[in-house]
Design a protein around this motif. Structure first.
Motif, PDB file in Angstrom:
ATOM      1  N   PRO A 116      20.594  18.375  28.065  1.00  0.00           N
ATOM      2  CA  PRO A 116      20.064  17.828  26.809  1.00  0.00           C
ATOM      3  C   PRO A 116      20.647  18.553  25.599  1.00  0.00           C
ATOM      4  CG  PRO A 116      18.294  18.139  28.398  1.00  0.00           C
ATOM      5  CD  PRO A 116      19.517  18.778  28.993  1.00  0.00           C
ATOM      6  N   HIS A 117      21.083  17.776  24.604  1.00  0.00           N
ATOM      7  CA  HIS A 117      21.683  18.393  23.423  1.00  0.00           C
ATOM      8  C   HIS A 117      21.379  17.601  22.147  1.00  0.00           C
ATOM      9  CE1 HIS A 117      24.571  15.602  25.256  1.00  0.00           C
ATOM     10  NE2 HIS A 117      25.019  15.367  24.037  1.00  0.00           N
ATOM     11  N   HIS A 118      20.317  16.811  22.196  1.00  0.00           N
ATOM     12  CA  HIS A 118      19.950  16.020  21.021  1.00  0.00           C
ATOM     13  C   HIS A 118      18.659  16.523  20.369  1.00  0.00           C
ATOM     14  CE1 HIS A 118      22.469  13.220  23.436  1.00  0.00           C
ATOM     15  NE2 HIS A 118      22.929  12.871  22.254  1.00  0.00           N
ATOM     16  N   GLN A 119      18.264  17.754  20.690  1.00  0.00           N
ATOM     17  CA  GLN A 119      16.974  18.248  20.214  1.00  0.00           C
ATOM     18  C   GLN A 119      16.889  18.303  18.689  1.00  0.00           C
ATOM     19  OE1 GLN A 119      18.836  19.483  22.650  1.00  0.00           O
ATOM     20  NE2 GLN A 119      17.623  20.410  24.291  1.00  0.00           N
ATOM     21  N   THR A 120      17.977  18.715  18.035  1.00  0.00           N
ATOM     22  CA  THR A 120      17.951  18.811  16.575  1.00  0.00           C
ATOM     23  C   THR A 120      17.796  17.435  15.942  1.00  0.00           C
ATOM     24  OG1 THR A 120      19.326  20.800  16.614  1.00  0.00           O
ATOM     25  CG2 THR A 120      19.216  19.584  14.541  1.00  0.00           C
ATOM     26  N   ILE A 121      18.520  16.462  16.473  1.00  0.00           N
ATOM     27  CA  ILE A 121      18.410  15.097  15.955  1.00  0.00           C
ATOM     28  C   ILE A 121      17.001  14.561  16.155  1.00  0.00           C
ATOM     29  CG2 ILE A 121      19.107  12.706  16.405  1.00  0.00           C
ATOM     30  CD1 ILE A 121      21.954  13.718  16.775  1.00  0.00           C
ATOM     31  N   LEU A 122      16.444  14.771  17.340  1.00  0.00           N
ATOM     32  CA  LEU A 122      15.093  14.278  17.602  1.00  0.00           C
ATOM     33  C   LEU A 122      14.065  14.967  16.714  1.00  0.00           C
ATOM     34  CD1 LEU A 122      15.262  13.980  21.486  1.00  0.00           C
ATOM     35  CD2 LEU A 122      15.044  12.101  19.846  1.00  0.00           C
ATOM     36  N   ALA A 123      14.245  16.265  16.503  1.00  0.00           N
ATOM     37  CA  ALA A 123      13.329  16.985  15.612  1.00  0.00           C
ATOM     38  C   ALA A 123      13.401  16.411  14.201  1.00  0.00           C
ATOM     39  CB  ALA A 123      13.662  18.473  15.606  1.00  0.00           C
ATOM     40  N   GLY A 124      14.609  16.111  13.755  1.00  0.00           N
ATOM     41  CA  GLY A 124      14.770  15.537  12.426  1.00  0.00           C
ATOM     42  C   GLY A 124      14.129  14.169  12.303  1.00  0.00           C
ATOM     43  N   LEU A 125      14.387  13.298  13.269  1.00  0.00           N
ATOM     44  CA  LEU A 125      13.818  11.949  13.224  1.00  0.00           C
ATOM     45  C   LEU A 125      12.293  11.992  13.275  1.00  0.00           C
ATOM     46  CD1 LEU A 125      16.302  10.115  15.623  1.00  0.00           C
ATOM     47  CD2 LEU A 125      16.131   9.804  13.149  1.00  0.00           C
ATOM     48  N   ASN A 126      11.766  12.863  14.129  1.00  0.00           N
ATOM     49  CA  ASN A 126      10.309  12.956  14.254  1.00  0.00           C
ATOM     50  C   ASN A 126       9.655  13.619  13.050  1.00  0.00           C
ATOM     51  OD1 ASN A 126       9.270  11.904  16.954  1.00  0.00           O
ATOM     52  ND2 ASN A 126      11.022  13.116  17.635  1.00  0.00           N
ATOM     53  N   SER A 127      10.454  14.304  12.235  1.00  0.00           N
ATOM     54  CA  SER A 127       9.894  14.966  11.048  1.00  0.00           C
ATOM     55  C   SER A 127       9.703  14.008   9.880  1.00  0.00           C
ATOM     56  CB  SER A 127      10.810  16.116  10.605  1.00  0.00           C
ATOM     57  OG  SER A 127      11.983  15.618   9.962  1.00  0.00           O
ATOM     58  N   VAL A 128      10.361  12.856   9.931  1.00  0.00           N
ATOM     59  CA  VAL A 128      10.261  11.899   8.827  1.00  0.00           C
ATOM     60  C   VAL A 128       8.866  11.265   8.833  1.00  0.00           C
ATOM     61  CG1 VAL A 128      11.171   9.774   7.827  1.00  0.00           C
ATOM     62  CG2 VAL A 128      12.739  11.434   8.864  1.00  0.00           C
ATOM     63  N   ASN A 129       8.164  11.397   7.749  1.00  0.00           N
ATOM     64  CA  ASN A 129       6.806  10.855   7.627  1.00  0.00           C
ATOM     65  C   ASN A 129       6.891   9.426   7.101  1.00  0.00           C
ATOM     66  OD1 ASN A 129       4.144  10.194   6.964  1.00  0.00           O
ATOM     67  ND2 ASN A 129       3.633  12.319   6.482  1.00  0.00           N
ATOM     68  N   LEU A 130       6.799   8.474   8.003  1.00  0.00           N
ATOM     69  CA  LEU A 130       6.958   7.071   7.631  1.00  0.00           C
ATOM     70  C   LEU A 130       5.841   6.577   6.720  1.00  0.00           C
ATOM     71  CD1 LEU A 130       8.089   5.584  11.077  1.00  0.00           C
ATOM     72  CD2 LEU A 130       9.532   6.233   9.142  1.00  0.00           C
ATOM     73  N   GLU A 131       4.717   7.266   6.719  1.00  0.00           N
ATOM     74  CA  GLU A 131       3.581   6.826   5.907  1.00  0.00           C
ATOM     75  C   GLU A 131       3.706   7.248   4.449  1.00  0.00           C
ATOM     76  OE1 GLU A 131      -0.028   8.105   7.702  1.00  0.00           O
ATOM     77  OE2 GLU A 131       0.268   6.945   9.540  1.00  0.00           O
ATOM     78  N   THR A 132       4.529   8.253   4.189  1.00  0.00           N
ATOM     79  CA  THR A 132       4.616   8.755   2.810  1.00  0.00           C
ATOM     80  C   THR A 132       5.934   8.424   2.116  1.00  0.00           C
ATOM     81  OG1 THR A 132       5.464  10.913   3.538  1.00  0.00           O
ATOM     82  CG2 THR A 132       3.060  10.658   3.356  1.00  0.00           C
ATOM     83  N   ILE A 133       6.991   8.166   2.874  1.00  0.00           N
ATOM     84  CA  ILE A 133       8.272   7.895   2.215  1.00  0.00           C
ATOM     85  C   ILE A 133       8.215   6.560   1.478  1.00  0.00           C
ATOM     86  CG2 ILE A 133       9.634   9.281   3.823  1.00  0.00           C
ATOM     87  CD1 ILE A 133      10.496   6.679   5.195  1.00  0.00           C
ATOM     88  N   GLU A 134       8.891   6.512   0.348  1.00  0.00           N
ATOM     89  CA  GLU A 134       8.929   5.294  -0.458  1.00  0.00           C
ATOM     90  C   GLU A 134      10.320   4.695  -0.536  1.00  0.00           C
ATOM     91  OE1 GLU A 134       7.264   6.271  -4.228  1.00  0.00           O
ATOM     92  OE2 GLU A 134       5.229   6.556  -3.441  1.00  0.00           O
ATOM     93  N   SER A 135      11.306   5.408   0.003  1.00  0.00           N
ATOM     94  CA  SER A 135      12.681   4.923  -0.056  1.00  0.00           C
ATOM     95  C   SER A 135      13.497   5.563   1.061  1.00  0.00           C
ATOM     96  CB  SER A 135      13.317   5.268  -1.406  1.00  0.00           C
ATOM     97  OG  SER A 135      13.448   6.684  -1.523  1.00  0.00           O
ATOM     98  N   ARG A 136      14.691   5.034   1.265  1.00  0.00           N
ATOM     99  CA  ARG A 136      15.598   5.624   2.247  1.00  0.00           C
ATOM    100  C   ARG A 136      16.037   7.016   1.794  1.00  0.00           C
ATOM    101  NH1 ARG A 136      17.133   1.610   5.772  1.00  0.00           N
ATOM    102  NH2 ARG A 136      18.853   2.849   6.595  1.00  0.00           N
ATOM    103  N   THR A 137      16.094   7.209   0.486  1.00  0.00           N
ATOM    104  CA  THR A 137      16.442   8.532  -0.040  1.00  0.00           C
ATOM    105  C   THR A 137      15.391   9.559   0.354  1.00  0.00           C
ATOM    106  OG1 THR A 137      17.626   7.556  -1.912  1.00  0.00           O
ATOM    107  CG2 THR A 137      16.937   9.858  -2.127  1.00  0.00           C
TER     108      THR A 137
END
Length: 254
Positions: A116-137
């Motif tokens: 396994p070598h995708h841990q950093t990517i998965l951590a990043g994706l899971n860190s995005v709070n979909l409930e609070t973001i208002e834009s792709r930025t």
């Protein structure tokens, strides 16, 4: 499972399979060129893009999905081109259902086990709070705390969509992929020889296919060739599309 796909062109069937975190969109520019000769089907694999989600994610079920797709569309002697995870899936399809596959092109992946070598990517994706973001930025800013490379973030953010109410959502089944990430590195059963004519394409700057992989490739795929595209990393189709397409066409003219 009924997979989402796009198709274009006429001629013999060619199926394009994307890698992990990808979708049919990633390979569409390659598909347009190949459609000058083939009837190209660009597929979203399960838990990716616009295809259905499932709690099960492994190469056996992906192979079964593609078998179902081939049968549903009455495709004869399919030519399959797969990148990374899609390349592993294409190997499994040829191993389980050799009668369905005419030729394979495997882009920058070997049949061996990968840790396994995708841990950093998965951590990043899971860190995005979909409930609070208002834009792709906003999403990009949160992702940047884990992933510094802009091009990688741009690729990953192609998976960000909106639901019917306009709220942000992931198109990938992030929960299942996170829990079952070890499946991506699974090796192909090396006790079963795959006689399908196969071209392995590796990037000259990539370490996914090493010289030490050549014996296992030749053992499982005795009817195979390995070609290198110099100057390309793992994303061969994006960085060197002309060279990649030319290798596919040359291989199928042999």
């Amino acid at each position: 499972m009924k997979l989402y796909y796009k198709d274009l062109g006429t001629g013999k069937p060619l199926i394009l399979l994307h890698g992990l975190f990808g979708s049919s969109d990633n390979l569409f520019s390659v598909a347009k060129e190949l459609a000058k000769k083939y009837h190209v089907y660009v597929i979203d694999e399960r838990n990716h893009g616009n295809s259905p989600w499932s709690d099960i994610m492994n190469y056996d079920v992906i192979a079964d999905d593609i078998k179902e797709f081939i049968e549903d569309h009455a495709l004869q002697d399919a030519f399959i081109v797969g990148h990374s995870m899609g390349g592993k899936a294409s190997m499994k399809i040829a191993q389980k259902y050799p009668e369905l596959v005419r030729k394979l092109v495997v882009s920058d992946i070997a049949p061996r086990y990968y840790a396994p070598h995708h841990q950093t990517i998965l951590a990043g994706l899971n860190s995005v709070n979909l409930e609070t973001i208002e834009s792709r930025t906003d999403a990009d800013n949160q992702l940047a705390a884990h992933i510094k490379d802009l091009s990688t973030r741009q690729f990953l953010l192609k998976n960000l969509g909106r639901d019917e109410d306009g709220h942000f959502k992931w198109k990938i089944n992030l929960s299942v992929i996170t829990k079952q990430i070890e499946f991506v590195g699974a090796g192909i059963n090396d006790s079963e020889v795959i006689n399908t004519p196969t071209l392995f394409v590796r990037g000259g700057k990539s370490d996914y296919i090493k010289e030490t992989d050549e014996p296992i490739i030749k053992r499982i795929f005795p009817n195979s060739t390995i070609k290198t595209i110099e100057g390309a990393s793992h994303w061969i189709h994006a960085e060197k599309p002309i060279e990649f397409i030319n290798l596919i066409l040359e291989f199928d003219s042999e």
